[in-house]
Design an enzyme around this catalytic site. Structure first.
Site, PDB file in Angstrom:
ATOM      1  N   CYS A 154       0.911  -1.300  -0.286  1.00 33.42           N
ATOM      2  CA  CYS A 154       0.553  -0.035   0.032  1.00 33.42           C
ATOM      3  C   CYS A 154       0.460   1.210  -0.119  1.00 33.42           C
ATOM      4  O   CYS A 154       0.912   2.483  -0.944  1.00 33.42           O
ATOM      5  CB  CYS A 154      -0.958  -0.124   1.107  1.00 33.42           C
ATOM      6  SG  CYS A 154      -0.011  -0.461   2.607  1.00 33.42           S
TER       7      CYS A 154
ATOM      8  N   HIS B 143      -2.371   0.935   6.587  1.00 39.63           N
ATOM      9  CA  HIS B 143      -3.030   0.905   5.347  1.00 39.63           C
ATOM     10  C   HIS B 143      -2.198   2.682   4.843  1.00 39.63           C
ATOM     11  O   HIS B 143      -2.546   3.198   6.204  1.00 39.63           O
ATOM     12  CB  HIS B 143      -4.243   0.704   4.875  1.00 39.63           C
ATOM     13  CG  HIS B 143      -4.383   1.126   3.743  1.00 39.63           C
ATOM     14  ND1 HIS B 143      -4.243  -0.115   2.700  1.00 39.63           N
ATOM     15  CD2 HIS B 143      -5.519   1.930   3.304  1.00 39.63           C
ATOM     16  CE1 HIS B 143      -4.786   0.404   1.835  1.00 39.63           C
ATOM     17  NE2 HIS B 143      -5.060   1.805   1.680  1.00 39.63           N
TER      18      HIS B 143
ATOM     19  N   ASN C 224      -6.948   5.505  -2.888  1.00 32.51           N
ATOM     20  CA  ASN C 224      -7.232   4.594  -2.752  1.00 32.51           C
ATOM     21  C   ASN C 224      -6.798   3.271  -3.461  1.00 32.51           C
ATOM     22  O   ASN C 224      -7.956   2.714  -3.920  1.00 32.51           O
ATOM     23  CB  ASN C 224      -8.298   4.503  -1.215  1.00 32.51           C
ATOM     24  CG  ASN C 224      -7.846   3.418  -0.204  1.00 32.51           C
ATOM     25  OD1 ASN C 224      -7.032   2.619  -0.187  1.00 32.51           O
ATOM     26  ND2 ASN C 224      -8.826   3.805   0.483  1.00 32.51           N
TER      27      ASN C 224
END
Length: 273
Positions: A14, A116, A131
């Site tokens: 991420c 994250h 995202n």
């Protein structure tokens, strides 16, 4: 939307997705970020070792280095962006909040919760949630941006403001001259996979939908043919009544058979020599 670069989640990358979605291109790889992390570790280890490898500080550093790897990812991201002359500022810090800057006047934000990281960036005159857990970019209106950031803070996210000149990108150039509309919000990748799995387990798919449409068409045609038969029968009955009224007579079977059968019998009698 097609011009917007959007890396989707792969494994636990991420931080890479966050950076690349921010910069709008494949600027960093896992190897690049690992190299930055290793460099930071070596620099810190050398600083701690200045007091001696037997010192308490050095032993503590060795013990917590592995435990704080995720907490130190912001250092990796910060150093990665510094290469591009970009700076990270904590959004809810007193220093930044005292500036009373409207979020829509910023260029981008990086958000983090536990392990994250993801990016919110302005492209052209519009804001997008990039995202990596989403199936695609999500359009965010100016009026909703502040509420969205506040919601993230309530959920425990740390938000960082990105300052500096971001590299040029195709999406920025295209969206600088036009505004886009989003008819359907993107789903979370997990939700999309669950829906696909559920459809597969239920035996619902594109082929089934086509079969259903074909079945409905056949039913419609069957009903249509029934209606035509009814209309033909009613027309035959009207013709038979008309013939009767003209005095040409009707067979004795009238009333015992259907109007269509009676008319056929009458026609046969008329044609007989």
């Amino acid at each position: 939307m097609d011009s917007i670069f959007h890396e989707k989640q792969e494994g636990s990358l991420c931080a890479q997705h966050c950076l690349n979605n921010l910069l709008q291109g494949e600027y960093f790889t896992p190897v690049d970020l690992s190299s930055i992390a290793h460099q930071l570790d070596e620099e810190e280890r050398m600083r701690m070792a200045e007091g001696g490898m037997a010192s308490e500080e050095y032993r503590t550093f060795l013990q917590v280095r592995e435990q704080s790897i995720y907490e130190r990812l912001w250092q990796v991201i910060s150093n990665a962006l510094r290469v591009w002359g970009l700076e990270i500022i904590l959004f809810n810090s007193r220093e930044y909040q005292s500036l009373m800057i409207n979020p829509i006047n910023e260029k981008a934000f990086i958000c983090n919760y536990k392990e994250h990281w993801f990016t919110i960036r302005k492209l052209g005159q519009q804001w997008f949630n990039l995202n990596s857990l989403l199936t695609g970019p999500e359009l965010i209106s100016d009026t909703y941006l502040a509420l969205f950031l506040a919601q993230l803070q309530q959920e425990g996210y740390s938000i960082f403001v990105i300052r500096g000149n971001l590299p040029e990108c195709e999406a920025e150039q295209i969206l600088g001259f036009m505004r886009v509309q989003q008819q359907q919000r993107p789903r979370l990748i997990g939700e999309e996979a669950q829906m696909t799995l559920a459809q597969t387990e239920m035996g619902v798919g594109v082929e089934d939908e086509v079969v259903d449409e074909d079945e409905e068409l056949r039913r419609a045609l069957a009903l249509s043919r029934q209606d035509i038969d009814v209309e033909d029968e009613e027309a035959d009955l009207r013709r038979a009544i008309q013939l009767s009224m003209q005095g040409k007579g009707f067979p004795s079977s009238f009333g015992k058979t259907t109007s269509k059968e009676a008319l056929q019998e009458h026609k046969s009698n008329q044609e007989a020599p």
